[in-house]
Design a protein around this motif. Structure first.
Motif: not given
Length: 139
Positions: A100-109, A111-117, A119-124
């Motif tokens: 069970t691996r994923f990434r926690i990404c924080v955007t410039e705005e 926003e906190v995203l959980r992305l499966p391994e 999946v490319p990170e969105p811009d920002g």
């Protein structure tokens, strides 16, 4: 070993915790550092990190979206639930084959995203953490 606390969107977590006498008292020996979307706290062990999180439980529920505990042995972060399960029950053995691996990404705005391994990170995205979690935490 680091404890990473990511605030909910719109919450200045460092200021919120600094303004509260109770959280200042809880964190008085830890000297939290401000991050883009939260705070980091250096702890010596997983057990001390979990104890600190127990003390901050009310603040976690109200102001935090994600809480991560660094696993220095594997070079990733653990979700709070996985760290607690691994430490308390000792029924889980962490290994490089953890599924069970994923990434926690924080955007410039903020926003906190959980992305499966994979999946490319969105811009920002300004910060991303590689995380291991429990199966029910997978995005």
């Amino acid at each position: 070993m680091l404890l990473i606390c990511i605030g909910k969107p719109g919450v200045d977590l460092y200021r919120t915790l600094s303004d509260s006498e109770t959280s200042r008292h809880i964190l008085r020996f830890y000297h939290p550092k401000e991050l883009e979307a939260g705070i980091s706290v250096e702890v010596s062990t997983v057990s001390s990190g979990l104890a600190l999180l127990s003390e901050l439980r009310w603040y976690i529920m109200r102001y935090m979206q994600e809480v991560l505990i660094e696993d220095t042995e594997h070079g990733v972060y653990l979700s709070q639930n996985l760290a607690r399960e691994a430490y308390d029950s000792r029924s889980i053995t962490l290994s490089p084959a953890w599924e069970t691996r994923f990434r926690i990404c924080v955007t410039e705005e903020g926003e906190v995203l959980r992305l499966p391994e994979g999946v490319p990170e969105p811009d920002g995205v300004v910060t991303a953490y590689a995380v291991w979690g429990l199966p029910d935490e997978h995005p």
